[in-house]
Design a protein around this motif. Structure first.
Motif, short mmCIF file in Angstrom:
data_model
loop_
_atom_site.label_atom_id
_atom_site.label_comp_id
_atom_site.label_asym_id
_atom_site.label_seq_id
_atom_site.Cartn_x
_atom_site.Cartn_y
_atom_site.Cartn_z
N ASP A 257 2.30 9.57 5.95
CA ASP A 257 0.88 9.55 6.31
C ASP A 257 0.34 8.12 6.36
OD1 ASP A 257 0.88 12.27 6.48
OD2 ASP A 257 -0.04 12.61 4.51
N THR A 258 0.72 7.30 5.39
CA THR A 258 0.25 5.92 5.37
C THR A 258 0.75 5.15 6.59
OG1 THR A 258 0.29 5.95 2.94
CG2 THR A 258 0.15 3.80 4.00
N CYS A 259 2.00 5.37 6.97
CA CYS A 259 2.55 4.69 8.15
C CYS A 259 1.86 5.16 9.43
CB CYS A 259 4.06 4.93 8.25
SG CYS A 259 5.02 4.05 7.00
N GLU A 260 1.61 6.46 9.53
CA GLU A 260 0.94 6.98 10.72
C GLU A 260 -0.48 6.44 10.84
OE1 GLU A 260 1.13 11.20 10.60
OE2 GLU A 260 3.31 11.29 10.86
N LYS A 261 -1.19 6.39 9.72
CA LYS A 261 -2.56 5.85 9.75
C LYS A 261 -2.56 4.37 10.12
CE LYS A 261 -4.49 9.12 6.40
NZ LYS A 261 -5.04 9.31 5.04
N GLU A 262 -1.57 3.64 9.61
CA GLU A 262 -1.48 2.22 9.94
C GLU A 262 -1.18 2.02 11.42
OE1 GLU A 262 -1.51 -1.95 9.03
OE2 GLU A 262 -2.29 -0.13 8.06
N GLY B 140 6.23 15.25 -1.93
CA GLY B 140 4.88 14.69 -1.83
C GLY B 140 4.90 13.19 -1.63
N VAL B 141 5.86 12.50 -2.25
CA VAL B 141 6.00 11.06 -2.06
C VAL B 141 6.38 10.74 -0.62
CG1 VAL B 141 7.30 9.02 -2.78
CG2 VAL B 141 6.64 10.72 -4.47
N SER B 142 7.28 11.52 -0.06
CA SER B 142 7.67 11.31 1.33
C SER B 142 6.50 11.54 2.28
CB SER B 142 8.82 12.26 1.68
OG SER B 142 9.21 12.11 3.02
N ARG C 112 0.83 -1.21 0.00
CA ARG C 112 0.00 0.00 0.00
C ARG C 112 0.86 1.26 0.00
NH1 ARG C 112 -2.79 0.81 4.38
NH2 ARG C 112 -2.29 -1.06 5.59
N ILE C 113 1.94 1.24 0.79
CA ILE C 113 2.84 2.40 0.80
C ILE C 113 3.49 2.60 -0.56
CG2 ILE C 113 4.88 3.43 1.85
CD1 ILE C 113 4.33 1.88 4.37
N LEU C 114 4.00 1.51 -1.12
CA LEU C 114 4.68 1.61 -2.42
C LEU C 114 3.73 2.06 -3.52
CD1 LEU C 114 6.91 -1.60 -2.25
CD2 LEU C 114 7.67 0.77 -2.00
N SER C 115 2.53 1.51 -3.53
CA SER C 115 1.55 1.89 -4.56
C SER C 115 1.18 3.37 -4.44
CB SER C 115 0.30 1.03 -4.44
OG SER C 115 0.60 -0.33 -4.70
#
Length: 266
Positions: free
Chosen positions: A159-164, A152-154, A135-138
């Motif tokens: 954000d994805t890690c924090e939500k997870e 923006g990629v960073s 999910r992070i890579l996609s």
């Protein structure tokens, strides 16, 4: 897909609770309570015969009450839930050993390369595509292709890690509730035992302290077992939380080392 996974986990928790209840109750009915009653009956008979009896502190007697049974049911239920979550986390960790981003050391990734690099991720089974790392890579590759902005990629990766992390923490709420409920049930046994002891105070005044002793045994035994079980459950909770936190941190490090440092906009 996420809703289906949540539904599977919910039904697993219900099944685990029912199985834990049946298993523990069967052990109590077939083994623990019959042996405890036999020990206590033998002790009463020896006392009635006028013998000086030193009370046995048998494990069967310590475990025999309903509060201890309830604590064991909750313990096995919590362990089943944690086992389910740990198994998923270990399956997700296995993806960290795969080379999902096909790029050689020293190469650059341009926005035009994002679609090609995303193909190995899209080729994963549907269940694995819902794991954290894919999910992070996609999300990172999609953001890079549309914005051509490395910052923006960073941000989307963070954000994805924090939500997870927030999601994993919230999903442990049931296990934390069970860990809180176990000592509470032990204290209920303490209150029940002390109440029974006070109800037999008139007999103790007359010299018959057997009832008071048995009631106080209920009080102290229930608290002892509940606290021991609580220590075990909380240890496993922290180990699971550590496993999940390491998964998030290692996934973030994977994205940094395998993707972000290779990104170039020109």
């Amino acid at each position: 897909m996420r809703q289906q996974a949540a539904s599977r986990e919910f039904f697993f928790q219900i099944f685990a609770l029912i199985l834990s209840l049946i298993m523990v109750h069967a052990i109590y009915v077939a083994l623990i309570r019959p042996n405890a009653n036999a020990i206590m009956q033998a002790q009463l008979e020896r006392e009635a015969a006028g013998e000086v009896v030193v009370a046995e502190r048998s494990l069967y007697v310590v475990l025999k009450d309903y509060e201890q049974e309830a604590c064991f049911i909750l313990m096995f239920w919590a362990m089943a839930i944690m086992g389910y979550k740990a198994r998923r986390s270990l399956k997700e960790r296995s993806l960290l050993q795969l080379k999902l981003i096909q790029i050689d050391e020293g190469s650059r990734i341009l926005p035009e390369d994002s679609r090609q690099l995303a193909r190995p991720i899209q080729a994963l089974p549907t269940e694995q595509q819902e794991y954290l790392l894919p999910r992070i890579l996609s999300a990172a590759l999609q953001r890079f292709a549309t914005t051509r902005n490395i910052q923006g990629v960073s941000e989307v990766s963070n954000d994805t890690c924090e939500k997870e992390s927030d999601r994993l923490d919230s999903e442990l709420s049931m296990v934390r509730y069970i860990a809180w409920a176990i000592p509470s049930i032990g204290f209920i046994g303490t209150v029940r035992g002390i109440g029974e002891a006070l109800g037999q105070a008139d007999k103790a005044v007359q010299g018959d302290i057997a009832g008071v002793t048995a009631a106080l045994g209920v009080a102290f035994n229930s608290t002892l077992i509940a606290l021991v079980i609580s220590i075990v459950v909380m240890f496993l909770v922290h180990q699971l939380q550590l496993l999940q936190e390491r998964l998030v941190l290692d996934s973030h490090s994977y994205v940094d080392s395998k993707l972000l440092r290779h990104l170039k906009t020109d």
